[in-house]
Design a protein around this motif. Sequence first.
Motif: not given
Lengths: 295, 166
Positions: B77-84, B87-88, B98-105
Amino acid sequence: MKDRRWIALCAIGLIVLAILNLPDTASLRVKGAVRDGLSPLQGALRGGVREVREIIRYVRGIGDLALENRALFEEIVYLRGEVRVARDLERDNQMLRELLGFSRRFPTRLISCEVIGRDSTGWWQTVRLDKGAESGVAEDRAVITPDGLLGRTVAVSDETADVLLLSDPTCKVSVRVARSGVLGIMTGLGGAPGEQPACRMDYMGLTADIQEGDEIVTSGLGGVFPKGLVAGRVTRVEVAADGLYRTAFLQINADLGRAEYGFVVATDADLQAAAKGLTEELTGTKTDLLGESAP
Amino acid sequence: MTLLSLLFWLLVGGTFQVLMPAWRYMGQPAFPFVLAVVLYAAMSKKSRYFVIMALLGGILEDSLSLAPLGFSGCALLAAGGVATLLRADFFTFRATAVSVLGAFCTAVATGVMAILLHVKGLIVLTPAETGWRMLGSALLGAIVVPVMFRLMQALERRLGMREEMV
């Protein structure tokens, strides 16, 4: 719009709290159900991978088959002789123990299992076996391979069992040096399975008789691991940082990284409990069926 | 249909995560297949799908490991929350992004999980080891997440599903 978002966040928070605070029995039941549900899929995929590996191995080693066959045949003849001698010794041993009034060692049975998976999060060093409580596997039982000790069962569902490997830092085993009988506690070092050394043996006196190459076996103290299971071999001995005791670094005999099969050391009581459970289940099913079919 | 497709990927991801041994280096992180599904739901579907995926993915991960039920759900939830949140602002579906987002999350999820397990006394890790593991998992996330995103997008295209960019 903002209100709706807050309501949604609160609802999520409540759901998470509810999951985190589920009673142990409910939590175990949920985990067991998910694990049992996925185990056939895991088993099938793992079996497929193994088949492919076997075919490659077969094709590669086709030229050496005759030689390998001969070597295996010789080994069988040798081992049969050893088994005969061991049986005689076991009989003598039991007779002498009875004469001396010692209690019999608790009888054990081996349940052969296949490794179908590993820990999904990587936080622990575990493997998953394809047999569980229904087959007589219970928690806190030793798991061995032909090479030596693998670990102990920690989470058992109806159809699967998780084994905490010896190399996990939370796995502690009471062991002794086979040659001199020096006792110590073996702890995993947390390195990747297969990396060496994988374990450490602590709490041995500064004058303890232990040296490089010594074989380490389970001591039987603690009640989880039966006495005399081979765990590993000493690769290095040091004086601990505080200077109060000696520490030995061990190489584990069993190949933790590539283990495909394991044998759970079960007691007769475990098997009886499993058989009882199965009988009850069958009787229950029978009653249900009778109930359904009754006019 | 969206939910079915996500559930399918969750099942596939969970199975692969169990079958593939943890990476031997950098703190032995696991391959984040389940997290990739949650991130995909967070980035391209309605919020409710992401929440459902995070909760179900958490139950799946915890069931297949020794973690108490709910811990992985919190991390996802925390990782997905960061992604959400990201995203905005600026997100695109380009592989590098996507790669950078994947690494961070993935690093966020690993950090949250490490804290929860440490507080509960279930793992023995120093802060340096935790940091090293977060770095390792970020590296895996940078590779696995874009691949999973591509696969999921390809399946959706095959099934004739249009991405709901809400």
